[in-house]
Design an enzyme around this catalytic site. Sequence first.
Site, mmCIF file in Angstrom:
data_model
loop_
_atom_site.group_PDB
_atom_site.id
_atom_site.type_symbol
_atom_site.label_atom_id
_atom_site.label_comp_id
_atom_site.label_asym_id
_atom_site.label_seq_id
_atom_site.Cartn_x
_atom_site.Cartn_y
_atom_site.Cartn_z
ATOM 1 N N GLY A 151 0.787 -1.235 0.000
ATOM 2 C CA GLY A 151 0.000 0.000 0.000
ATOM 3 C C GLY A 151 0.818 1.282 0.000
ATOM 4 O O GLY A 151 0.286 2.358 0.243
ATOM 5 N N LYS A 193 6.173 17.190 -4.774
ATOM 6 C CA LYS A 193 6.527 17.561 -3.394
ATOM 7 C C LYS A 193 7.692 18.554 -3.383
ATOM 8 O O LYS A 193 7.711 19.495 -2.587
ATOM 9 C CB LYS A 193 6.876 16.293 -2.609
HETATM 10 N N1 HSE Z 1 2.978 7.173 -2.984
HETATM 11 C C1 HSE Z 1 3.494 8.121 -2.049
HETATM 12 C C2 HSE Z 1 4.860 7.621 -1.585
HETATM 13 C C3 HSE Z 1 2.541 8.274 -0.871
HETATM 14 O O1 HSE Z 1 5.247 6.492 -1.923
HETATM 15 O O2 HSE Z 1 5.584 8.350 -0.919
HETATM 16 C C4 HSE Z 1 2.808 9.475 -0.020
HETATM 17 O O3 HSE Z 1 2.680 10.678 -0.723
#
Ligand code: HSE
Length: 431
Positions: A188, A206
């Site tokens: 997940g 980000k």
């Molecule tokens: N898919 C993202 C990660 C989730 O792996 O960091 C958190 O933004």
Amino acid sequence: MVENVSVGLLGLGTVGSGVVRMVEGHQEELLHRVGCPVYIEKVLVQNLEKERACVIKPELLTSSAEDVVNHPDIDVVIEVIGGIEQAREYILQALNNKKHVITANKDLMALHGAELLSTAEKNGCDLFYEASVAGGIPIIRTLVDGLASDRITKMMGIVNGTTNYILTKMDKQNLTFEEVLKEAQELGYAESDPTSDVEGIDAARKMAILASLGFSMNIHLDDVEVKGISNITSEDLEYARQFGYSMKLIGNARKDGGKVEVSVEPTLLPDTHPLASVQNENNAVYIYGEAVGETMFFGPGAGQLPTATSIVSDLVAVVRNMRLGVNGKSVVAPQFEKQLKQAEEIEGKYFYRLHVKDEAGTFSALTSVFAENQVSLEKLLQKPVDEDGVAEVVLVTHTTTKHQNEQIYQQLRDTGIVKVIKSHYRVEGGA
Ligand code: HSE
Ligand code: NDP
């Protein structure tokens, strides 16, 4: 004075369930910290029948967004549905209805952050988004408040848990990219479509958010140069180890003399670098400020409760502002016009793994490409490969510019000395 605060939740998946669990389970702490009760009034979902990862009264659920964003009693809307257009529309509606908004949506903030923040300000509302970068690490508050006095010149981040998990497992357990990606999806960590994780787009979103805040400039997603991890092989990781490096997907944001560069790319870090020891799905952000020097922030970048921690902390901040009557006052417009560095102004070292013809003169022709571009070599290794008449050359350059490196890459590819450029990565610092 506000006597109680009513919250509307958009979404009850991984993160939304964590928010419900925290708001319900931390009532005493919330009451103590904000001075009034905070409760959940309505929750938007798609499927009213679905089993949920938290306890929720069925009468709180709705499949109509209007029941949340137009609800007369709701003071704060928390958006955790994800996606862009629908989420943007709901947030704008909520703000225009004078509701404060909290979101975990980096896709949306990286693309439409400026518009949403100015709408919030116009309506006297708060718009907080701590969970959008590095999940449970309070990195946005660190930039906005903790380091507000300093001038930040460098930020390096491992801001995608999925790719860090994949690279750690490939390296430590000698597994292939495809094998570990499947595992990350089962656990997940990866987005439902993992392309944005493995191709570096999630990390780029980000980094656009962090660079905008850290450098006080409007950095757009398109300003971030992006390269993902899907072509990294076990051979690359093996050579990295031999040379004393760890391979990480690094978000890199630097400011020199008013100009900035922002990129996300697989980078070889010396094993002594503070980010090299960040393993598995963990995130970390290294920040250098002129006055403070080096700082580093480490923790879980995703997951139900870590992400909910950031959201509920934003909720605490909103409610405190409500009780003080100062909502919508914290937005600070960017101080500087955006100025991006040109390729001639971006410095770095580079790693090459090349397959060359194993014959007299190849080595001198190869090294003269670097010499002609005034780039000297820091490390060099040659090894025969199974293929007839082919040798593998692995090298790391000394510091050069991105522009010189692009020229070298082109010449190696076009002159016929090199059969294949097997891989090519940026290298940080000295090993
Ligand atoms: N898919 C993202 C990660 C989730 O792996 O960091 C958190 O933004
Ligand atoms: P999920 O897919 O687990 O949950 C999404 C929820 O939103 C579901 O409850 C779904 O309803 C509901 N939903 C989706 N679209 C709509 C729609 N159009 N109308 C009504 N309801 C809708 O996502 P996550 O909880 O994992 O992520 C939510 C946000 O948080 C994203 O922006 C993500 O990037 C961000 N985030 C996630 C992290 C994580 O660890 N998962 C970490 C940091 C940020 P239903 O359940 O009925 O299908």
